[in-house]
Design a protein around this motif. Sequence first.
Motif, PDB file in Angstrom:
ATOM      1  N   PRO A 266       3.705  12.763   5.406  1.00 47.55           N
ATOM      2  CA  PRO A 266       5.129  13.088   5.479  1.00 47.55           C
ATOM      3  C   PRO A 266       5.586  14.078   4.405  1.00 47.55           C
TER       4      PRO A 266
ATOM      5  N   GLU B 218       0.805  -1.223   0.000  1.00 45.57           N
ATOM      6  CA  GLU B 218       0.000   0.000   0.000  1.00 45.57           C
ATOM      7  C   GLU B 218       0.837   1.272   0.000  1.00 45.57           C
ATOM      8  N   PHE B 219       2.089   1.174   0.406  1.00 44.95           N
ATOM      9  CA  PHE B 219       2.933   2.367   0.456  1.00 44.95           C
ATOM     10  C   PHE B 219       4.212   2.172  -0.357  1.00 44.95           C
ATOM     11  N   PRO B 220       4.050   1.902  -1.652  1.00 45.26           N
ATOM     12  CA  PRO B 220       5.246   1.639  -2.480  1.00 45.26           C
ATOM     13  C   PRO B 220       6.226   2.823  -2.469  1.00 45.26           C
ATOM     14  N   GLN B 221       5.695   4.034  -2.300  1.00 43.21           N
ATOM     15  CA  GLN B 221       6.598   5.189  -2.320  1.00 43.21           C
ATOM     16  C   GLN B 221       7.494   5.242  -1.080  1.00 43.21           C
TER      17      GLN B 221
ATOM     18  N   GLN C  62      19.059  15.395  -1.527  1.00 46.58           N
ATOM     19  CA  GLN C  62      18.078  14.313  -1.326  1.00 46.58           C
ATOM     20  C   GLN C  62      16.643  14.831  -1.426  1.00 46.58           C
TER      21      GLN C  62
ATOM     22  N   THR D 137       8.630  10.897   9.234  1.00 45.65           N
ATOM     23  CA  THR D 137       8.024   9.829   8.449  1.00 45.65           C
ATOM     24  C   THR D 137       8.068   8.516   9.221  1.00 45.65           C
TER      25      THR D 137
ATOM     26  N   MET E 273       4.647  17.389   5.832  1.00 43.82           N
ATOM     27  CA  MET E 273       5.549  17.751   6.932  1.00 43.82           C
ATOM     28  C   MET E 273       6.883  18.250   6.383  1.00 43.82           C
TER      29      MET E 273
ATOM     30  N   GLN F 119      18.552   8.423   1.037  1.00 44.75           N
ATOM     31  CA  GLN F 119      17.478   9.403   1.048  1.00 44.75           C
ATOM     32  C   GLN F 119      17.212   9.989   2.439  1.00 44.75           C
TER      33      GLN F 119
ATOM     34  N   GLU G  41       5.644  11.722  -8.031  1.00 45.94           N
ATOM     35  CA  GLU G  41       5.279  10.350  -7.677  1.00 45.94           C
ATOM     36  C   GLU G  41       5.486  10.094  -6.192  1.00 45.94           C
ATOM     37  N   GLN G  42       6.605  10.580  -5.699  1.00 48.29           N
ATOM     38  CA  GLN G  42       7.031  10.292  -4.337  1.00 48.29           C
ATOM     39  C   GLN G  42       6.117  10.910  -3.269  1.00 48.29           C
ATOM     40  N   ASN G  43       5.342  11.940  -3.656  1.00 48.37           N
ATOM     41  CA  ASN G  43       4.521  12.649  -2.678  1.00 48.37           C
ATOM     42  C   ASN G  43       3.145  12.034  -2.477  1.00 48.37           C
ATOM     43  N   LEU G  44       2.815  11.062  -3.302  1.00 44.02           N
ATOM     44  CA  LEU G  44       1.447  10.556  -3.281  1.00 44.02           C
ATOM     45  C   LEU G  44       1.306   9.292  -2.461  1.00 44.02           C
ATOM     46  N   ARG G  45       0.089   9.076  -2.000  1.00 44.88           N
ATOM     47  CA  ARG G  45      -0.281   7.811  -1.378  1.00 44.88           C
ATOM     48  C   ARG G  45      -1.289   7.122  -2.262  1.00 44.88           C
ATOM     49  N   PRO G  46      -1.393   5.812  -2.130  1.00 49.42           N
ATOM     50  CA  PRO G  46      -2.415   5.103  -2.907  1.00 49.42           C
ATOM     51  C   PRO G  46      -3.778   5.720  -2.616  1.00 49.42           C
TER      52      PRO G  46
END
Lengths: 137, 137, 137, 137
Positions: B54, A15-18, B18, A58, B57, A43, B42-47
């Motif tokens: 985060p 659910e949290f691939p990112q 980073q 996070t 934040m 990172q 891409e990195q900022n999103l959730r399913p």
Amino acid sequence: MKMTQAELTAFLDSEFPQMRPLKFRIEHWDGTMLRLAMPIAEQNLRPGGTVSGPAMMTLADCAAYMLLLGLIGPVALAVTTNLNINFLRKPEPEPLECTCRILKLGKRLAVLDASIVKVGDDDLVAHATATYSIPPR
Amino acid sequence: MKMTQAELTAFLDSEFPQMRPLKFRIEHWDGTMLRLAMPIAEQNLRPGGTVSGPAMMTLADCAAYMLLLGLIGPVALAVTTNLNINFLRKPEPEPLECTCRILKLGKRLAVLDASIVKVGDDDLVAHATATYSIPPR
Amino acid sequence: MKMTQAELTAFLDSEFPQMRPLKFRIEHWDGTMLRLAMPIAEQNLRPGGTVSGPAMMTLADCAAYMLLLGLIGPVALAVTTNLNINFLRKPEPEPLECTCRILKLGKRLAVLDASIVKVGDDDLVAHATATYSIPPR
Amino acid sequence: MKMTQAELTAFLDSEFPQMRPLKFRIEHWDGTMLRLAMPIAEQNLRPGGTVSGPAMMTLADCAAYMLLLGLIGPVALAVTTNLNINFLRKPEPEPLECTCRILKLGKRLAVLDASIVKVGDDDLVAHATATYSIPPR
């Protein structure tokens, strides 16, 4: 307990691939206490070699969320409503772990407490409390 | 003002490599108010397609830190000591911006206020206050 | 330990006369953990018979401050810079006690954790973290 | 607006008699912004002549609560679930006022922002955010 450690691990991965680049790993979950480990990943670091504040936020949010889902199950679309974090000591670039416990599990709100230390040490690196809103079931 | 918008932008790019995947962009800095934009990455999103907590934040902490360095200059190794954030509305997967102002600039502590909205909207998506410790000069 | 339980009790009484109506009482101080008791006083209640939020905030702040002075001594003019409190359960009009421990004692900042329960119960009524600025010595 | 300034004033006086010694006074309420004044009262001071932290916490919580009741009416048994306050400047023993606005009014949660200044000054003495749980109607 509504989800086991293995179920939470699978849920986090699917659910949290990112979050995969952060390489979080659930190390312990017994229905009361959950521990989430953060290895050193590129990172997570800041120049000068300290772990970044956002990486620790996070970590705390993820640990608290996993514990909550462990208690109420994966169907609930709980969302973070408040997170308060104190950064206490500057961590070296070293693995951290976050230990989490629940302060209150209500029908509408859950409040959790998260303590971050470096592995093998007792001194707190950061301490957070987080509140989640639980949707009506 | 000790650093201009261009200087802050260069500093953010060189000192926080980073953070590059988040594509933060300083859009405004006038010595009083700083605005930091977060495009959809891409990195900022959730399913389910909402922006992750985060990520917000990180946006608030980064905006507040940039504003503080704009006021005191890049030499100071200021560190976040506390961040408190309230998540107010679930954002769609859309660009957000964070507007920041200083509540107090002391010799040892600075406190800032950060408001996150989606671009072109007034409703708050999140609101944070952050405290930074400023080392002796 | 720089101040004993008896010294803290005397200090609280002499330096904070405006707190006397609250009837706070230091019940335990061992150099690590401090417990402050709040009996039921007219001033602490709200109509409907619950303990007021401000009374609990005062209890948490006072307990944390007493613990800090126990560690650093009465000369230091420490001041609260941040207090974050979560109210977890509505207390009946009954005696409460606040258990406090230190999360970090630095040269410039101290961070403490305070848990409020009703006497004889384990369920948290409120939980707070507080930060104090310690003046240069 | 569900309650006028006069109605809120009457409600504060009748429902919170234990607050009377603090002599809070609603000075402004227009449906968006509420301002609550705190004159100097013996009970608000600390030795050395500064206004006590708990007095300011009480002021912020009361202002936010009055504003919320102004919006949703007196029937709702809203309770504070979280309060986070930053103390920014040490106030002289002088009248303070707290200006409050709403950040979010949801069905279950309301979040408000409170700024405390001394009368006639713009510099913040303290800044708080508070969350209230609103019972189902």
